[in-house]
Design a protein around this motif. Structure first.
Motif, short mmCIF file in Angstrom:
data_model
loop_
_atom_site.label_atom_id
_atom_site.label_comp_id
_atom_site.label_asym_id
_atom_site.label_seq_id
_atom_site.Cartn_x
_atom_site.Cartn_y
_atom_site.Cartn_z
N LYS A 29 0.83 -1.20 0.00
CA LYS A 29 0.00 0.00 0.00
C LYS A 29 0.86 1.25 0.00
O LYS A 29 2.05 1.20 0.32
CB LYS A 29 -0.91 0.01 1.25
CG LYS A 29 -1.90 -1.15 1.33
CD LYS A 29 -2.80 -0.97 2.56
CE LYS A 29 -3.92 -1.99 2.60
NZ LYS A 29 -4.87 -1.68 3.69
N THR A 30 0.23 2.37 -0.31
CA THR A 30 0.93 3.65 -0.22
C THR A 30 0.95 4.12 1.24
O THR A 30 0.02 3.84 2.01
CB THR A 30 0.25 4.72 -1.08
OG1 THR A 30 -1.09 4.92 -0.60
CG2 THR A 30 0.21 4.30 -2.54
N ASP A 40 -1.92 7.43 1.75
CA ASP A 40 -3.35 7.26 2.02
C ASP A 40 -3.78 5.80 2.08
O ASP A 40 -4.98 5.51 1.99
CB ASP A 40 -4.18 8.00 0.96
CG ASP A 40 -3.83 7.58 -0.45
OD1 ASP A 40 -3.06 6.60 -0.62
OD2 ASP A 40 -4.31 8.22 -1.40
N THR A 94 -3.59 3.47 -0.04
CA THR A 94 -4.16 2.92 -1.26
C THR A 94 -3.49 1.60 -1.60
O THR A 94 -2.27 1.47 -1.55
CB THR A 94 -3.95 3.90 -2.44
OG1 THR A 94 -4.65 5.11 -2.16
CG2 THR A 94 -4.47 3.30 -3.75
#
Length: 210
Positions: free
Chosen positions: A21-22, A25, A27
């Motif tokens: 994930k990032t 945020d 994502t």
């Protein structure tokens, strides 16, 4: 369902799968697998435009939306021969900031070290899209049972002569296929859980072609 035509996985069914994930945020970018307690294997394409501080990894959860803590990434090692055009050597290693305690829900997976022939039973896991062209992904990890098609057979059967030697194909039933956002999902031998490969791309998510 995601992984078009698949079914929901049980918790702990694939303790080696991780979600990349990032950090900005959370994502979801792609899946990967835990090779060692501090190393993740994923696709180079997934992290092509990223630096280590952009990424965090979720382990031990078959759901993407969870309150479980993530682990930060300290280094990205892309395959030096990764080819963005042919997708040859589409692999990358992510080093975690600390060692992961292993358990029934978080564990490593061994790499397959033998040639893969056609018609070998395999299982695929991923959080990908529900239909071709969809941008959404599944919150719950999905499972799909497949059979392999050797690189040579895949080339001749589907006129994919440009398919690189480090690729392998799988055969699906019509209406069953890995799809977009399944990138990095592991393909594992059914009888002996060894990693055969990571999902790179499919043909329109319909199961009609490998």
């Amino acid at each position: 369902h995601s992984i078009v035509g698949g079914h929901a996985s049980l918790p702990g069914a694939a303790p080696y799968i991780v979600a990349v994930k990032t950090t900005a945020d959370s994502t979801f970018l792609c899946a990967g697998v835990l090779l060692k307690s501090t190393w993740i294997l994923t696709t180079a394409q997934c992290v092509q435009d990223k630096i280590a501080t952009d990424l965090q990894v979720l382990l031990g959860s078959h759901r993407l939306l969870t309150n479980k803590a993530t682990i930060s990434v300290t280094k990205i090692e892309r395959h030096p021969s990764y080819n963005t055009v042919s997708s040859a050597n589409n692999l990358a290693l992510l080093q975690l900031s600390n060692s992961v305690p292993l358990s029934t829900r978080v564990n490593t997976i061994a790499l397959n070290d033998a040639p893969i022939a056609s018609n070998v039973p395999v299982v695929f896991y991923g959080w990908g899209s529900t239909s071709y062209g969809a941008i959404a992904y599944s919150n719950v990890l999905q499972t799909l049972y497949k059979r392999t098609l050797s690189t040579v057979d895949c080339r001749t059967r589907n006129n994919l002569m440009a398919l690189s030697d480090d690729n392998i194909c799988t055969i699906d039933q019509q209406g069953q296929a890995a799809c977009s956002r399944d990138e990095g999902g592991p393909l594992v031998q059914y009888d002996t859980p060894k990693l055969i490969g990571l999902f790179n791309y499919g043909s329109q998510c319909n199961g009609r072609t490998p």
